[in-house]
Design a protein around this motif. Structure first.
Motif, short mmCIF file in Angstrom:
data_model
loop_
_atom_site.label_atom_id
_atom_site.label_comp_id
_atom_site.label_asym_id
_atom_site.label_seq_id
_atom_site.Cartn_x
_atom_site.Cartn_y
_atom_site.Cartn_z
N LEU A 151 0.46 -1.16 -0.21
CA LEU A 151 -0.20 0.21 0.11
C LEU A 151 0.10 1.45 0.05
O LEU A 151 0.47 2.45 -0.23
CB LEU A 151 -0.78 -0.27 1.22
CG LEU A 151 -1.75 -0.91 1.36
CD1 LEU A 151 -2.99 -1.18 2.70
CD2 LEU A 151 -2.73 -0.75 0.18
N SER A 152 1.43 1.32 0.79
CA SER A 152 2.90 2.31 0.36
C SER A 152 3.62 2.55 -1.10
O SER A 152 3.73 3.82 -1.29
CB SER A 152 4.64 1.70 1.49
OG SER A 152 3.58 2.18 2.84
N ALA A 153 3.81 1.66 -0.96
CA ALA A 153 4.03 1.19 -3.01
C ALA A 153 3.20 1.92 -3.43
O ALA A 153 4.34 2.84 -4.83
CB ALA A 153 4.80 -0.32 -2.93
N SER A 154 2.25 1.49 -3.36
CA SER A 154 1.29 2.29 -4.05
C SER A 154 1.07 3.83 -4.22
O SER A 154 0.86 3.92 -5.56
CB SER A 154 -0.43 1.24 -3.89
OG SER A 154 -1.58 1.89 -4.31
N GLU A 155 1.25 4.39 -2.48
CA GLU A 155 0.80 5.54 -3.18
C GLU A 155 2.13 6.48 -3.72
O GLU A 155 1.90 7.46 -4.17
CB GLU A 155 1.30 6.04 -1.19
CG GLU A 155 -0.26 5.69 -0.86
CD GLU A 155 -0.19 6.03 0.64
OE1 GLU A 155 0.82 6.28 1.28
OE2 GLU A 155 -1.20 6.46 1.37
N GLN A 156 3.44 5.45 -3.62
CA GLN A 156 4.24 6.34 -4.62
C GLN A 156 3.96 6.18 -5.81
O GLN A 156 5.16 6.22 -6.52
CB GLN A 156 5.69 5.50 -4.15
CG GLN A 156 5.71 6.35 -2.76
CD GLN A 156 6.21 7.81 -1.95
OE1 GLN A 156 7.37 7.87 -3.36
NE2 GLN A 156 5.21 8.04 -1.57
N LYS A 157 3.17 5.33 -6.55
CA LYS A 157 3.20 4.82 -7.86
C LYS A 157 3.68 4.42 -7.74
O LYS A 157 4.64 3.90 -9.28
CB LYS A 157 2.96 5.91 -8.67
CG LYS A 157 2.26 7.59 -8.53
CD LYS A 157 0.67 7.16 -8.74
CE LYS A 157 0.00 8.13 -8.06
NZ LYS A 157 -1.07 7.94 -7.23
#
Length: 116
Positions: free
Chosen positions: A28-34
């Protein structure tokens, strides 16, 4: 994962202070960073039987608080939790869902009521 991605995201030890859901938080953190995450379909051996105990739901609650306002649900391979619902709502809903699944499995294994 490349070193640059690992340095950019890091594991959040405040949110996931045990073994539960740390990979979910990382994705989820990675997703926030695209940054995209992928699921690789493979058989794995897990060193525990994977109980959803108090520690699991505690970590889930921390994830829900972290992503509230950013996501509607926290979805994993074993639970789908609404970030706006309280902790005990999630526990009860999950428990009832497991019971319903067992009941449905029993009914499907019978030759009757297979239309449920």
């Amino acid at each position: 994962m490349s070193k640059s991605i690992y340095e950019k995201i890091r594991f959040d030890e405040q949110t996931c202070d045990n073994w539960h859901l740390y990979a979910v938080d990382f994705c989820l953190s990675a997703s926030e960073q695209k940054i995209k995450s992928y699921i690789v379909p493979t058989n794995v051996w897990h060193a525990s039987i994977g109980h959803k105990n108090y520690s699991f739901y505690d970590s889930l609650q921390k994830l829900k608080e972290k992503y509230k306002g950013k996501r509607r649900y926290i979805k994993t391979c074993c639970i789908r939790a609404d970030v706006n619902k309280p902790k005990y709502y999630t526990i009860i809903k999950d428990y009832l869902g497991m019971k319903y699944g067992k009941i449905k499995k029993i009914l499907f294994n019978q030759n009757y009521n297979s239309h449920i």
